[in-house]
Design an enzyme around this catalytic site. Structure first.
Site, short mmCIF file in Angstrom:
data_model
loop_
_atom_site.label_atom_id
_atom_site.label_comp_id
_atom_site.label_asym_id
_atom_site.label_seq_id
_atom_site.Cartn_x
_atom_site.Cartn_y
_atom_site.Cartn_z
N THR A 1 0.80 -1.23 0.00
CA THR A 1 0.00 0.00 0.00
C THR A 1 0.83 1.27 0.00
O THR A 1 0.52 2.24 -0.70
CB THR A 1 -0.91 0.00 1.25
OG1 THR A 1 -1.82 -1.08 1.12
CG2 THR A 1 -1.68 1.29 1.40
N SER B 1 1.36 -7.64 -1.11
CA SER B 1 2.08 -8.71 -0.39
C SER B 1 1.26 -9.98 -0.25
O SER B 1 1.79 -11.03 0.12
CB SER B 1 2.57 -8.22 0.97
OG SER B 1 1.52 -8.11 1.88
N1 ASP Z 1 -2.80 -5.51 0.45
C1 ASP Z 1 -1.71 -4.65 0.86
C2 ASP Z 1 -0.44 -5.47 0.84
O1 ASP Z 1 -0.23 -6.26 1.71
C3 ASP Z 1 -1.99 -4.11 2.22
C4 ASP Z 1 -0.99 -3.13 2.74
O2 ASP Z 1 0.13 -2.98 2.27
O3 ASP Z 1 -1.30 -2.48 3.76
O4 ASP Z 1 0.34 -5.33 -0.05
#
Ligand code: ASP
Length: 337
Positions: A13, A59
């Protein structure tokens, strides 16, 4: 002399851009955002080299292949930088933070994994603080460990868990005090920080592709399901059990499934579903039955650390007997025996 920090940017994010499909990582966008943060150019800040991985990932798409890629990257740059920041998505950050300490043998410099709940491109975000403080810690504090910095807390990586899907205090290490806190000052609990080893070089092991899994018990879980999970070619299982490590000992088929797998040298490690506390398989009959079936205690290890450790040990080719021994030994601060 300005300190030097190597930023391994994997995605997440923190560097994402708002698109019609929702937030997405975009090549070059994190660096663009960082150029717009004047604090990063302040004389007290380190000079930063950003290495962007290809492809950038949410991720949720990470696999052990990326853990190894990050570890090899850090090992290759180890001597040229004062510290490392791994920019990562929060969803599986605790897994990567748990795996890297096993993979970076001989690490002598800080590796700080961070990310954010709101991207840098938004006006109100937690990304700026997490990034700036991580860079300060990686360049200014001689902590020879893999740590996770988020929301004011510096945690030992292999003790960390994601505890909030939406709050800024998204990570914790419930079984281990934070290595540090960043409030008005950055305070490090130096007495908790591990001493650097005597190795001259950082080495990353060659790993095969072991077959490990995790299974969370729930009331009514069928023994057929447990048997299926334990089928060959499985080598190791993290069994997320109840409380101090208990399971349905009155289900003879469940116990038999564990026993048969253990007899085939599947290493079954018992971790608690509770956020805090430790496994003690001798406290209840519902725990000792698992121990008699051949299940071993994961003590106070997180399930994330147990999965990463099984992957590492089987991956480097340890025999099941050795994996059993090593799983119950503290290798890099991941458990209290
Ligand atoms: N879905 C994102 C990730 O894990 C969530 C984040 O980075 O806060 O890449």
């Amino acid at each position: 002399m300005r300190k030097r920090v190597y930023v391994a940017y994997t995605g997440g994010t923190i560097g994402m851009k708002r698109t019609r499909k929702g937030y997405e990582p975009k090549t070059g966008y994190l660096q663009e955002q960082m150029e717009g943060i004047p604090e990063l150019r302040h004389a007290s800040m380190p000079s930063v080299t950003v290495h962007e991985y290809e492809p950038l990932l949410d991720s949720s798409n990470m696999t052990p292949r990326q853990w190894l890629e990050i570890a090899r990257d850090i090992a290759a740059q180890h001597d040229d930088y004062d510290g490392f920041v791994v920019v990562h998505g929060t969803d599986t950050m605790a897994y990567t933070a748990s795996a890297l300490p096993f993979l970076l043998d001989g690490l002598a410099k800080p590796v700080v994994i961070t990310g954010s709940q709101i991207p840098l491109c938004e006006i109100r975000n937690d990304a700026r603080e997490n990034l700036i403080t991580s860079l300060m810690i990686a360049s200014g504090y001689a902590i020879p460990e893999v740590c996770l910095y988020f929301g004011g807390k510096l945690l030992r990586g292999c003790r960390s868990v994601k505890v909030s899907a939406s709050g800024f205090a998204a990570f914790d290490s419930p079984n281990f005090l934070p290595l540090g806190e960043a409030g008005i000052d950055i305070n490090i609990r130096w007495e908790l920080v591990r001493k650097p080893g005597r190795k001259k070089r950082v080495t990353v092991p060659e790993l095969g592709t072991p077959v490990v899994s995790a299974l969370r018990l729930f009331p009514g879980i069928s023994h057929e399901h447990v048997r299926n999970v334990l089928r060959p070619p499985l080598q190791g299982l993290v069994l997320e059990a109840y409380g101090v490590g208990n399971g349905p000992d009155q289900d003879a088929e469940f116990i038999a499934a564990l026993e048969e797998a253990a007899a085939r040298d599947v290493v079954i490690v018992d971790c608690t579903q509770c956020l805090e506390g430790r496994v003690d398989l001798s406290e209840y009959a519902a725990g000792s039955a698992l121990a008699r079936a051949g299940v071993i205690s994961g003590f106070d290890m997180t399930a994330e650390a147990a999965v990463a450790k099984l992957y590492y040990l089987f991956g480097r080719g340890d025999s099941p007997a050795k994996v059993k021994r090593e799983m119950q030994r503290d290798l890099c601060g991941e458990l209290t025996p």
